[in-house]
Design an enzyme around this catalytic site. Structure first.
Site, PDB file in Angstrom:
ATOM      1  N   GLU A  46      -7.409   5.073  -1.004  1.00 28.16           N
ATOM      2  CA  GLU A  46      -6.971   3.840  -1.363  1.00 28.16           C
ATOM      3  C   GLU A  46      -6.307   4.066  -2.908  1.00 28.16           C
ATOM      4  O   GLU A  46      -6.991   4.929  -3.567  1.00 28.16           O
ATOM      5  CB  GLU A  46      -7.997   3.171  -1.105  1.00 28.16           C
ATOM      6  CG  GLU A  46      -7.455   1.305  -1.166  1.00 28.16           C
ATOM      7  CD  GLU A  46      -5.799   1.562  -0.366  1.00 28.16           C
ATOM      8  OE1 GLU A  46      -4.459   1.447  -0.785  1.00 28.16           O
ATOM      9  OE2 GLU A  46      -6.277   1.140   1.261  1.00 28.16           O
TER      10      GLU A  46
ATOM     11  N   CYS B 214      -4.892   1.308   5.673  1.00 28.24           N
ATOM     12  CA  CYS B 214      -4.919   2.283   5.955  1.00 28.24           C
ATOM     13  C   CYS B 214      -3.896   3.285   5.863  1.00 28.24           C
ATOM     14  O   CYS B 214      -2.900   3.679   6.885  1.00 28.24           O
ATOM     15  CB  CYS B 214      -6.344   2.759   7.208  1.00 28.24           C
ATOM     16  SG  CYS B 214      -6.218   5.245   7.124  1.00 28.24           S
TER      17      CYS B 214
END
Length: 271
Positions: A114, A2
């Protein structure tokens, strides 16, 4: 992993959602659709109020800096490298084990970003191309529109070069726990795009379901084995993902438009 996430909800909405009992009146953050490491973020945690005679922990909404700095660190610069902690080993790593046992928090998010390297770009890279491959950002978010409560840890670091009463003498920092990305089909998976979160990246932030919030935040729970039982991701199929503009790759860009789905068949060239 993350490395970037978004949160468009305000403090009032978060306080209600997480049943917060206390907020510092001088702490506030605007909505942020491009939250990057070293930025200040909202965190939900439980600990006694500073200066209070009551030793009981109180659920609070606090501002923390993303990038954990252990209390024993010589410099806060290490925080840049400690934005994520692996759920599988967090209980034993020297940088995280003390916080895991005593200082846990939830980091609210609307979703996280992402980056995916496309099929043709990966092929060029494998063939030895020196040019850095282009990557397509995806936004991963709960399919039902709910908030993500990312499992986190927090720490306090004392800057010994400053006097005790200096406003920057203490740093309050945090990290996001990550786990293996799920391989089960996502909700609303596209025909040509990724079928699972693992197709996008092998790791994902660990989101806590509401039934585990109380146990995770409870500072009275300190047994590592007991706490590790909480480190399981939500049931498969809770998330969806879609490509978004490469604007999000620049941390200077911000705004709700960053969450708008990108159209134009990009997924056919990626997967």
């Amino acid at each position: 992993m993350c490395g970037r996430y978004a949160l468009g909800r305000g403090a009032d909405a978060l306080a209600e959602l997480f049943h917060v009992e206390h907020r510092e009146p001088d702490q506030d953050l605007p909505p942020d659709w491009n939250i990057a490491p070293t930025k200040n973020v909202w965190a939900v945690l439980e600990r006694p109020l500073k200066g209070s005679e009551n030793p009981e922990p109180v659920r609070q909404l606090r501002v923390l800096r993303w990038g954990l700095v252990p209390s024993w660190a010589k410099s806060p610069d290490v925080g840049v490298k400690m934005i994520n902690a692996r759920a599988e080993t967090v209980h034993e790593k020297p940088s995280y084990r003390r916080a895991f046992a005593a200082r846990r928090c939830l980091l609210p998010a609307d979703g996280y970003y992402e980056w995916v390297t496309g099929r043709e770009e990966r092929k060029k890279e494998e063939e030895g191309a020196r040019k850095r491959p282009r990557k397509q950002p995806y936004f991963v978010t709960p399919a039902d529109g709910s908030v993500m409560a990312l499992a986190g840890l927090f720490e306090f670091w004392r800057d010994r070069t400053l006097p005790e009463d200096h406003p920057q003498a203490w740093w309050s920092t945090c990290t996001v726990l990550t786990t293996e990305a799920e391989t089960a089909p996502m909700a609303e998976a596209g025909e040509h795009g990724p079928r699972s979160l693992a197709d996008i990246h092998p790791r994902m932030p660990l989101a806590m379901t509401p039934d585990r919030w109380d146990a995770w935040l409870d500072p009275a729970r300190t047994d590592p084995d007991d706490l590790r039982e909480l480190l399981t991701p939500p049931p498969p199929g809770a998330f969806t993902a879609y490509p978004v503009s490469a604007e999000v790759s620049n941390v200077r860009n911000n705004g709700p438009h960053l969450l708008e789905p990108l159209s134009g068949g990009i997924e056919e060239t990626l997967f």
